[in-house]
Motif scaffolding. Structure first.
Motif, PDB file in Angstrom:
ATOM      1  N   TYR A 130       0.852  -1.180   0.000  1.00 15.71           N
ATOM      2  CA  TYR A 130       0.000   0.000   0.000  1.00 15.71           C
ATOM      3  C   TYR A 130       0.895   1.240   0.000  1.00 15.71           C
ATOM      4  CZ  TYR A 130      -4.436  -2.371   0.962  1.00 15.71           C
ATOM      5  OH  TYR A 130      -5.573  -3.144   0.876  1.00 15.71           O
ATOM      6  N   GLN A 180       0.833   5.586   0.778  1.00 14.59           N
ATOM      7  CA  GLN A 180       0.112   6.724   1.348  1.00 14.59           C
ATOM      8  C   GLN A 180       0.839   7.998   0.933  1.00 14.59           C
ATOM      9  OE1 GLN A 180      -0.084   6.901   5.704  1.00 14.59           O
ATOM     10  NE2 GLN A 180      -2.203   7.602   5.568  1.00 14.59           N
ATOM     11  N   GLY A 184      -0.999  13.539   2.862  1.00 14.40           N
ATOM     12  CA  GLY A 184      -2.355  14.061   2.998  1.00 14.40           C
ATOM     13  C   GLY A 184      -3.443  13.217   2.377  1.00 14.40           C
ATOM     14  N   HIS A 200      -5.314   9.168   1.535  1.00 10.75           N
ATOM     15  CA  HIS A 200      -5.588   7.890   2.178  1.00 10.75           C
ATOM     16  C   HIS A 200      -4.705   6.788   1.582  1.00 10.75           C
ATOM     17  CE1 HIS A 200      -8.225   8.068  -1.349  1.00 10.75           C
ATOM     18  NE2 HIS A 200      -8.080   6.770  -1.409  1.00 10.75           N
ATOM     19  N   LEU A 201      -4.603   5.700   2.301  1.00  8.66           N
ATOM     20  CA  LEU A 201      -3.854   4.543   1.823  1.00  8.66           C
ATOM     21  C   LEU A 201      -4.478   3.982   0.555  1.00  8.66           C
ATOM     22  CD1 LEU A 201      -3.212   2.741   5.167  1.00  8.66           C
ATOM     23  CD2 LEU A 201      -1.484   2.948   3.405  1.00  8.66           C
ATOM     24  N   PHE A 216       3.760   0.789   2.647  1.00  8.44           N
ATOM     25  CA  PHE A 216       3.496  -0.237   3.654  1.00  8.44           C
ATOM     26  C   PHE A 216       3.339  -1.594   2.992  1.00  8.44           C
ATOM     27  CE2 PHE A 216       2.768   2.394   7.339  1.00  8.44           C
ATOM     28  CZ  PHE A 216       2.338   3.607   6.806  1.00  8.44           C
ATOM     29  N   GLU A 230       4.708   7.312   1.813  1.00 10.50           N
ATOM     30  CA  GLU A 230       5.050   6.242   2.749  1.00 10.50           C
ATOM     31  C   GLU A 230       4.474   4.941   2.186  1.00 10.50           C
ATOM     32  OE1 GLU A 230       4.129   6.977   6.873  1.00 10.50           O
ATOM     33  OE2 GLU A 230       5.543   5.421   7.495  1.00 10.50           O
ATOM     34  N   LEU A 248      -4.000   0.878  -2.600  1.00 12.27           N
ATOM     35  CA  LEU A 248      -3.348  -0.366  -2.976  1.00 12.27           C
ATOM     36  C   LEU A 248      -2.448  -0.145  -4.186  1.00 12.27           C
ATOM     37  CD1 LEU A 248      -3.222  -3.459  -2.441  1.00 12.27           C
ATOM     38  CD2 LEU A 248      -4.984  -3.684  -4.194  1.00 12.27           C
ATOM     39  N   GLY A 305       6.307   0.481   7.785  1.00 14.78           N
ATOM     40  CA  GLY A 305       6.285   1.546   6.784  1.00 14.78           C
ATOM     41  C   GLY A 305       7.675   2.051   6.436  1.00 14.78           C
TER      42      GLY A 305
END
Lengths: 114, 117
Positions: free
Chosen positions: A36, A38, A41, A43-44, A90, A88, A46, A107
């Motif tokens: 994932y 990000q 600012g 949202h996460l 993940f 970032e 895929l 992360g």
């Protein structure tokens, strides 16, 4: 319980450089794997996922990841990064028997300098 | 597009206060989740729900409870907020009970930043 390790907490690189982010998990059974992203600012989202089949999976925005079962790894790569890849990232794992319960790594913050 | 909406983006609460974080999804998803995100620790699952009035503990449920009275809404409750609950809280949803077993993706909200002073 499974765990996920992302080796680099911070990565700084210049545009056009290649990126590789490491992800290792600990779980003896079969798993589904995810990356994932990000953006600042936002949202996460895929990037890509691996469920079965070809261990080299391609995702959005030129990213790919390779599942190496013997190494319990699912490393993310991009041959040439852009400033817009600053984000970032993940890694996440879910045992196939566990349905919805994803376990995330800590992360990796990636900063791409123009 | 799937939309997961968290009603409060930024909250500041006092120690001992009761805090409600609300989440709504607009795609009729069965599964909903609450995570907290902390630097270096990634996302950790607090609670999740497969259906209305159903809930299951995640990895770090202590100090939290949840409520799912309607399919589209999943609330996270801090009965008595403490400073160690200062964090970013992320709500997520996915479309079927099979969830990731069938390849369905988990969709995240934008997050709620909670500061407990």
């Amino acid at each position: 319980a499974q765990s996920v390790s992302q080796h680099n907490h911070h990565v700084i690189l210049s545009e056009a450089a290649s990126l590789e982010l490491g992800c290792n998990y600990s779980y003896g059974g079969t798993v589904n794997l995810f990356w994932y992203v990000q953006y600042p600012g936002q949202h996460l989202q895929l990037l890509l996922k691996y469920f079965s089949g070809d261990p080299l999976v391609k995702g959005i925005k030129g990213f790919e990841a390779e599942f190496i079962k013997s190494k319990f790894s699912f490393n993310l790569r991009k041959p040439s990064v852009q400033w817009s890849d600053t984000a970032e990232y993940f890694c996440a794992v879910v045992p196939k028997a566990a349905g919805n319960k994803l376990t995330f790594g800590g992360g990796t913050r990636v900063l791409v300098k123009p | 597009d799937v939309k997961v909406t968290q009603s409060s983006r930024y909250l500041v609460k006092r120690t001992g206060e009761k805090v409600f974080l609300e989440c709504v999804q607009d795609m009729d998803h069965e599964n909903m989740f609450w995570y907290r995100q902390d630097p270096g620790l990634g996302l950790r699952l607090i609670y999740f729900s497969y259906d209305v009035k159903m809930k299951e503990k995640g990895d770090i449920p202590e100090g939290y409870s949840v409520s799912r009275e309607k399919k589209e809404r999943f609330s996270l409750i801090l009965e008595s907020a403490s400073t160690n609950q200062t964090s970013m809280y992320l709500c997520a949803s996915s479309p079927t009970r099979q969830g990731t077993l069938s390849g369905n993706t988990i969709y995240f909200g934008e997050g709620s930043w909670l500061t407990v002073v």
